[in-house]
Design an enzyme around this catalytic site. Structure first.
Site, PDB file in Angstrom:
ATOM      1  CD  GLU A 128      36.482   0.618 -33.604  1.00 22.72           C
ATOM      2  OE1 GLU A 128      37.495   0.629 -32.894  1.00 22.72           O
ATOM      3  OE2 GLU A 128      36.318   1.396 -34.561  1.00 22.72           O
ATOM      4  CE1 TYR A 181      38.286   3.917 -29.754  1.00 21.87           C
ATOM      5  CE2 TYR A 181      38.114   1.523 -29.864  1.00 21.87           C
ATOM      6  CZ  TYR A 181      38.254   2.744 -30.481  1.00 21.87           C
ATOM      7  OH  TYR A 181      38.340   2.793 -31.846  1.00 21.87           O
ATOM      8  CG  ASP A 215      42.293   5.478 -29.785  1.00 18.96           C
ATOM      9  OD1 ASP A 215      42.182   6.728 -29.710  1.00 18.96           O
ATOM     10  OD2 ASP A 215      42.749   4.904 -30.784  1.00 18.96           O
TER      11      ASP A 215
END
Length: 357
Positions: A44, A127, A145
DNA sequence: AAGCCGGGGAC
DNA sequence: GTCCCAGGCTT
């Protein structure tokens, strides 16, 4: 049901169409092989503002070199930056290692599943927090996102500016309402996968979209006009003279950049901000800045390097010094063959073709 | 809210 | 050239 100015949607039917498509069409990505929270975390961070195809080889190399949280926590920062070299946004790498050390010292090496503890870690914003909680720990948290805002701006016909903070919060509330609580991991990833493969920024593939019948923007024929986003400012152009300084032993001078700001803690060849200095004072400036006496040689080439917020205009010169000792801590003599052991910005990697033999 | 922080690929 | 990408931090 969805409130505010967005359109209504059949939640169960939407979930079924979206998840059915996802399970049949999802890409076989390296971070989807298991739910290891560390690997989810690394992926991520790498994927922030970075395309999947770019991340894949970096992810393989990074996990091979730092297979566990403890391995990354114990690593030298220069080795972490070297593994990140070319990926950009290098504060991501520094923050990730900082956060991993915090996880080792405060949480016994286990990635926190408490949202507040997780969100307090360096580099873990709204996020990434939601992505880790949903993908690794199966918690029904939104992970909003750019993909998610684009998809839902169209499906729900949201016409607010997605550059605004309040608009992102609006989408988080929409996702909390719509998320599939039996499998929040697949739901969040499905929305992003849809955004990457079907609901693309330009020329979305609405004719093969699994949620076309739920899409208010498609119904209105305005899918190409959404999402609304204010334009970015133009970059400033900054000219530099690059000095490829060599000594009598055929070693080159490289400089370690400052520990904060642009390209922090990476290495570079000497850069002279020529607009501030002026050609007449170039060699004097190098002496006053580094205590280094150099002779400027001939021009070897030029480069333009574009960042998100500025542009480097680089004129590259060879230069020579007769000094044996370097009077500045930032500077280092390195043989040409050893340059590759240091992390360099891409712009300075491109200069290496102008080095002599 | 706006600026800072990389690099690449699609168009 | 433009846009934007599985964003976050700082001011």
């Amino acid at each position: 049901m969805i409130k505010k100015n967005a359109q209504y949607i059949d939640k169960g039917s939407f979930q079924q169409d979206l998840l059915g498509w996802y399970h049949a069409n999802k890409r076989d990505l390296p971070w989807r092989k298991d739910q290891d929270p560390y690997k989810v975390w690394v992926s991520e961070i790498m994927l922030q503002q970075t395309k999947v195809d770019t991340v894949i080889p970096y992810f393989y190399r990074f996990i091979e070199k730092f297979p566990t949280i403890h391995a990354l926590a114990a690593a030298e920062q220069q080795d972490v930056l070297k593994a990140w070299e070319g990926l950009g946004y290098y504060s991501r790498a520094r923050n990730l290692q900082n956060a991993v050390k915090e996880v080792v010292s405060s949480y016994g090496g286990e990635v926190p599943r408490n949202p507040d503890e997780l969100g307090a870690l360096k580099g873990v914003g709204p996020y990434t927090k939601g992505a880790i909680l949903s993908i690794a720990y199966n918690q029904p948290e939104p992970a909003v996102d750019g993909n998610v805002m684009r998809v839902f701006s169209r499906v729900l016909k949201v016409e607010e500016d997605i550059a605004l903070q309040k608009t992102k919060k609006l989408f988080e509330s929409h996702v909390r309402e719509l998320i599939y609580e039996d499998d929040p991991s697949s739901f969040n990833q499905a929305v992003m996968e849809l955004g990457a493969l079907i609901c693309t920024p330009k020329s979305p593939s609405c004719m093969i979209c699994p949620v076309q019948i739920h899409c208010s923007a498609f119904k209105a024929g305005i899918q190409e006009d959404l999402p609304v986003k204010t334009k970015a400012k133009k970059q400033r152009i900054i000219p530099y003279i690059i000095l490829l300084v060599r000594n009598s032993k055929n070693e080159y001078i490289i400089e370690k950049r400052a520990e904060n700001g642009l390209l922090a803690n990476l290495w570079q060849f000497l850069m002279v901000p020529i607009n501030e200095i002026g050609w007449d004072h170039l060699e004097n400036w190098v002496y006053s800045e580094y205590g280094l006496k150099v002779k400027i040689g001939t021009k070897k080439g030029k480069l333009k390097h574009v960042f998100s917020h500025l542009i480097w205009q680089l004129d590259i010169y060879e230069a020579a010094t007769e000094q044996e000792q370097l009077p500045d801590d930032r500077l280092l003599f390195v043989e040409k063959g050893n340059l590759e052991s240091f992390p360099f910005p891409v712009s300075h990697q491109k200069m290496m073709k102008y080095l002599g033999e």
